[in-house]
Enzyme design. Structure first.
Site, PDB file in Angstrom:
ATOM      1  N   ARG A 111       0.865  -1.177   0.000  1.00 53.77           N
ATOM      2  CA  ARG A 111       0.000   0.000   0.000  1.00 53.77           C
ATOM      3  C   ARG A 111       0.902   1.228   0.000  1.00 53.77           C
ATOM      4  O   ARG A 111       2.114   1.127   0.126  1.00 53.77           O
ATOM      5  CB  ARG A 111      -1.016   0.018   1.140  1.00 53.77           C
ATOM      6  CG  ARG A 111      -0.743  -0.734   2.380  1.00 53.77           C
ATOM      7  CD  ARG A 111       0.422  -0.211   3.175  1.00 53.77           C
ATOM      8  NE  ARG A 111       0.289   1.215   3.403  1.00 53.77           N
ATOM      9  CZ  ARG A 111       1.292   2.043   3.637  1.00 53.77           C
ATOM     10  NH1 ARG A 111       2.542   1.615   3.655  1.00 53.77           N
ATOM     11  NH2 ARG A 111       1.103   3.332   3.847  1.00 53.77           N
ATOM     12  N   GLY A 112       0.286   2.387  -0.114  1.00 53.87           N
ATOM     13  CA  GLY A 112       1.072   3.609  -0.270  1.00 53.87           C
ATOM     14  C   GLY A 112       1.139   3.931  -1.756  1.00 53.87           C
ATOM     15  O   GLY A 112       1.499   3.076  -2.564  1.00 53.87           O
ATOM     16  N   ALA A 113       0.787   5.159  -2.108  1.00 55.54           N
ATOM     17  CA  ALA A 113       0.607   5.497  -3.523  1.00 55.54           C
ATOM     18  C   ALA A 113       1.823   5.177  -4.397  1.00 55.54           C
ATOM     19  O   ALA A 113       1.675   4.488  -5.422  1.00 55.54           O
ATOM     20  CB  ALA A 113       0.212   6.972  -3.643  1.00 55.54           C
ATOM     21  N   LYS A 161      -4.947   9.603   3.152  1.00 48.26           N
ATOM     22  CA  LYS A 161      -5.545   8.784   4.203  1.00 48.26           C
ATOM     23  C   LYS A 161      -6.596   9.549   5.009  1.00 48.26           C
ATOM     24  O   LYS A 161      -6.386  10.702   5.376  1.00 48.26           O
ATOM     25  CB  LYS A 161      -4.417   8.319   5.133  1.00 48.26           C
ATOM     26  CG  LYS A 161      -4.828   7.485   6.326  1.00 48.26           C
ATOM     27  CD  LYS A 161      -5.611   6.245   5.957  1.00 48.26           C
ATOM     28  CE  LYS A 161      -4.864   5.422   4.937  1.00 48.26           C
ATOM     29  NZ  LYS A 161      -5.759   4.615   4.088  1.00 48.26           N
ATOM     30  N   ASP A 189      -2.170  10.441  -1.835  1.00 49.02           N
ATOM     31  CA  ASP A 189      -2.555   9.404  -2.791  1.00 49.02           C
ATOM     32  C   ASP A 189      -2.835   9.997  -4.158  1.00 49.02           C
ATOM     33  O   ASP A 189      -2.754   9.308  -5.175  1.00 49.02           O
ATOM     34  CB  ASP A 189      -3.767   8.622  -2.290  1.00 49.02           C
ATOM     35  CG  ASP A 189      -3.352   7.702  -1.151  1.00 49.02           C
ATOM     36  OD1 ASP A 189      -3.227   8.200  -0.018  1.00 49.02           O
ATOM     37  OD2 ASP A 189      -3.093   6.515  -1.414  1.00 49.02           O
ATOM     38  N   ARG A 247      -7.629  -0.688  -6.855  1.00 48.22           N
ATOM     39  CA  ARG A 247      -7.891   0.395  -5.901  1.00 48.22           C
ATOM     40  C   ARG A 247      -8.029   1.697  -6.686  1.00 48.22           C
ATOM     41  O   ARG A 247      -7.213   2.000  -7.550  1.00 48.22           O
ATOM     42  CB  ARG A 247      -6.768   0.509  -4.853  1.00 48.22           C
ATOM     43  CG  ARG A 247      -6.676  -0.758  -3.981  1.00 48.22           C
ATOM     44  CD  ARG A 247      -5.845  -0.512  -2.743  1.00 48.22           C
ATOM     45  NE  ARG A 247      -6.535   0.374  -1.819  1.00 48.22           N
ATOM     46  CZ  ARG A 247      -5.929   0.986  -0.804  1.00 48.22           C
ATOM     47  NH1 ARG A 247      -4.642   0.832  -0.609  1.00 48.22           N
ATOM     48  NH2 ARG A 247      -6.614   1.768   0.005  1.00 48.22           N
TER      49      ARG A 247
END
Lengths: 361, 361
Positions: free
Chosen positions: A55-57, A255, A244, A98
């Site tokens: 995860r994490g852009a 977030k 993001d 996502r």
């Protein structure tokens, strides 16, 4: 990234490829269990993004690029049209994992642009490989540059607040919001970090805290609801968070809880910075209100990943709410550009008023 | 308060006395386990307050009063000076359990004022009994009145947000912030409640959600960090919260996260109300900055009360953070009077500009 496992320090990237296999630190059970996830197929890669193994852009962008390289390398197609169709099908599947992080779509677009029906499959495979390596190299390079640039906003003995994990685990290494913090620590500033735990998935308390511990950076975890108290008490010099997606006018999807921090910073005159690589800018969207906000399963709010004791580690999601109630779980929120003090980019700090000019370059 | 246990509806108060024993719903394991805690000694009563068997400012006040009545009733002293010394010693012990809720100190002061060295032990015991019954009766009565008064700020089809539990479980019955919500529901307004889960101890997700479920009031639990998202999306008509202490100028000590909600309401033009009985006003303190903020054990942040599955209920505090990191756990924050739209009191809604005049009456 240095990682402490069984009292030994290792050097890791959060993701890497060997031949056609993607290896990634499994972030679902961190920091309780350190495991490497192996993605051998497109299905595995999609699972890894959707279920937040990664995860994490920026890392979602790199994983997408690796996923497409994997599909390209393992394709048995000899017909160029069929090969391109296989790649585009993979792009379609990855794009549905996502919706919010634009790095995913930027990675797809970059690889789409090198595809060329007039060349051979082998030539296309080579071009994809080169483009993915460029994405990888840029991601590593830009994280370092964000650290250099952002270090300027952290004072000597500075106290920094952050939310979620915009660290090495959200990129390949070093981080976005954590990059200036790492750099400040490397340059011997005596800093302290206040880490918002980041409900529901606790990326702050699980991932950022773990990274800071591994780097021996002084830090405290707080409940997200305690951020206002410490900001109003003038305990915090600067807030730095990741993103993001940042639109053309400078609005920020990040977030859930980020918008609240920005409002609290405005109220208490604390500088509020967004740290991000170029891949997180969305040049196709004008305003934040047009960003799709991912609504995730309410079960994520109703439960928390937990262990019974430090010694007896059975990592499970366990129920922490009244189970008969309904839950709402928006994963992101939108921070308007006017709440942002500056964007810490690899090529310098950009003010909200300068963001359009900066992005048109 | 109607309570659903094993599919049966019971009528309960959150606390009551039979002879010299104090009975209280044990709020530590709710909503997973419904148990009645019995306090037979002063030590038990102090434990109940300190360890949050009971919590909520008005209930802490009532528990303190019951605790002193218990000491008075069970005292074997015949000498009036010794008797008063026993009562004062109990007051001293109770005053050290939790520092923030002023109801505790107001209950002590009221009982202290009826003590009279010139009368017999029996006369003093009788006076204490009468004063405690007055506190009990007022607490019940004022909760109902807060409901009547506060119902006016909830529109037809209104969406209300709250934090923590200021419900029947925080008083003897009916609640403070939940009193207008109960009244609105009783008067057939079609309302919805957004419940901030209220980390670290989850009073929103455990207690408020459970109360609303038992009353069949539509509600959603959200992570505390999602409140800003819903307030900015104009989903919320009004925010109503309780208080642990309100000073002479109208500053409010309440559950950590309340200040943040007030700032978010100001930013998004959402009315922000404090619902409280008269016992929660502190006429001895001028400003909120002078209120002692309780810093509780960091373990409360590092853990969450949880169950494995709905069927197999082993309620335990389990670790949800990286265990090597330090945690900070301020239990309350201060909301400045200027962020408050109005105080919903048993005798009417008071504006911040009128609060001094109101309290001087």
């Amino acid at each position: 990234m240095k990682v402490l496992i069984d009292d030994k320090v290792h050097n890791y990237h959060s993701i890497w490829m060997e031949d056609e296999i993607i290896f990634a630190i499994d972030q679902r059970k961190l920091p309780f269990i350190f495991e490497i996830f192996e993605a051998k197929t497109l299905k595995d890669t999609c699972f890894a993004i959707k279920e937040m193994v990664v995860r994490g852009a920026p890392l979602i962008g790199v994983t997408t690029a690796y996923g497409l390289l994997q599909v390209s390398m393992t394709s048995k197609e000899v017909d160029i049209r069929k090969f391109i169709s296989v790649i585009k099908n993979a792009m379609n599947k990855l794009s549905k994992t996502r919706p919010t992080a634009v790095d995913l779509f930027n990675a797809i677009n970059r690889i789409e642009q090198v595809l060329d029906e007039k060349e051979t499959v082998q030539q296309n495979q080579q071009k994809i490989k080169i483009e993915v390596e460029k994405i990888e190299e840029e991601t590593l390079q830009e994280a370092k540059q964000i650290g250099e640039v952002g270090n300027a906003v952290i004072p000597e003995n500075g106290v920094v607040m952050t939310i979620c994990n915009a660290g090495a685990l959200a990129t390949i290494d070093y981080g976005t919001a954590l990059a200036p913090i790492r750099k400040a620590h490397e340059s011997k500033k005596n800093i302290t970090v206040y880490v918002n735990e980041t409900r529901p998935r606790m990326q702050g308390a699980r991932l950022t805290a773990w990274e800071l511990y591994n780097e021996s950076i002084e830090h405290y975890i707080i409940a997200d609801s305690a951020a206002g108290y410490y900001l109003s008490q003038k305990k915090i010099d600067v807030v730095i968070v990741g993103a993001d997606r940042v639109t053309f006018n400078g609005d920020v999807a990040n977030k859930i809880g980020t918008y609240t921090l920005s409002v609290l910073c405005k109220e208490n005159n604390v500088p509020f910075y967004i740290a991000l690589p170029h891949s997180t800018f969305d040049l196709n969207l004008e305003f934040g209100k047009d960003i799709i906000i991912e609504q995730r399963d309410g079960l994520e709010v109703q439960t928390a990943m937990s262990i019974d004791t430090i010694d007896d580690i059975e990592v499970k999601r366990r129920i922490i709410h009244f189970p008969e109630s309904k839950n709402l779980n928006p994963a992101f929120d939108i921070t308007p550009a006017q709440n942002v003090t500056g964007y810490i980019t690899p090529s310098g700090i950009v003010k909200p008023s300068e963001i359009r000019k900066f992005l048109k370059k």
